[in-house]
Design a protein around this motif. Sequence first.
Motif, PDB file in Angstrom:
ATOM      1  N   GLY A 127       0.819  -1.218   0.000  1.00  0.00           N
ATOM      2  CA  GLY A 127       0.000   0.000   0.000  1.00  0.00           C
ATOM      3  C   GLY A 127       0.845   1.255   0.000  1.00  0.00           C
ATOM      4  N   ARG A 188      -8.044   6.934   4.654  1.00  0.00           N
ATOM      5  CA  ARG A 188      -7.945   6.032   3.497  1.00  0.00           C
ATOM      6  C   ARG A 188      -6.677   5.141   3.589  1.00  0.00           C
ATOM      7  NH1 ARG A 188      -7.012   9.088  -0.771  1.00  0.00           N
ATOM      8  NH2 ARG A 188      -6.946  11.044   0.353  1.00  0.00           N
ATOM      9  N   ASP A 190      -4.305   2.086   3.502  1.00  0.00           N
ATOM     10  CA  ASP A 190      -4.355   0.848   2.724  1.00  0.00           C
ATOM     11  C   ASP A 190      -3.342  -0.200   3.193  1.00  0.00           C
ATOM     12  OD1 ASP A 190      -2.101   1.997   1.629  1.00  0.00           O
ATOM     13  OD2 ASP A 190      -2.985   2.344  -0.351  1.00  0.00           O
ATOM     14  N   VAL A 214      -7.939  -4.221   4.921  1.00  0.00           N
ATOM     15  CA  VAL A 214      -6.605  -3.596   4.847  1.00  0.00           C
ATOM     16  C   VAL A 214      -5.546  -4.628   5.260  1.00  0.00           C
ATOM     17  CG1 VAL A 214      -5.130  -1.888   6.022  1.00  0.00           C
ATOM     18  CG2 VAL A 214      -7.423  -1.239   5.228  1.00  0.00           C
TER      19      VAL A 214
END
Length: 245
Positions: A127, A188, A190, A214
């Motif tokens: 991520g 947000r 990730d 996640v």
Amino acid sequence: MTVLVLGGTGESRQLAELLAQAGVSAVTSLAGVVRTRELPVGEVRTGGFGGVAGLAGYLNAESVSAVVDATHPFAARITAHAAAACAQTGTPLLRLSRPGWRRRPDSSDWHWVTDLAAARRAAEGLGRRVFLSTGRQGVPAFTDWDDRYVLLRVVEDPEVAVPETWEVLYARGPFDFADELELMRDRRIDVLVTKDSGGGHTAAKLDAAAELGVPVVVVARPPDPAGVERVDSAEAAAEWVLSLR
Ligand code: NAP
């Protein structure tokens, strides 16, 4: 009897309280690195002992009858020193270490790694908006990440400067599931990078990550010294102490 509790954790504070209630004389030792730490009940000493020799000298000088090493699961140096100093002086030693974390059954993506460098490598492939909660001591392993958003959550300032792309959030657990979910959604996130501190106070982020799909990178604990008895609760540690009376 005088018990030395090597502290710096919630469990060590619980143990100090249980020993005080049982009328056992105990001294909690703190490293003195965190300024805002909540103090345990009873006597407290602060600062390093000066290695194995210093700790062994302290055990003899203070006629310590038993040591409970209730330091953080990642405080490997003091744990090794306690094992060596207790072996040298013949002092009974117990390791109190909260249970480690397990992969959440509904977590799609969970990666165990052996150290912070491996955590960094693993997270890079997973991520670009990272929730970093490896504690302030772990920060230097990640500070060359100046090309991505990092949400760093710490209790106190890290010792090194962090890149401008990072957000530093000062907070101390316990954290609950709803707040962790909102935080990770809002930023947000990730990928979550953490270490296996274990216990319940900071575990909600793992459930939130599972809920959001996640991926989680977890640094495994250093092994405890061989041959040292271990318990995972303050109650069990208090029982051990009382059994020595
Ligand atoms: P560490 O690397 O294992 O220990 C470094 C040195 O600090 C030790 O050699 C010792 O100095 C001194 N020290 C550590 N804990 C001590 C204690 N309870 N009483 C007296 N001296 C102590 O430890 P660390 O990882 O820096 O952690 C320091 C403290 O913070 C620990 O007490 C731990 O419980 C707490 N803590 C650590 C973490 C973490 O992630 N590592 C998280 C939360 C709390 P001498 O050799 O001079 O005796």
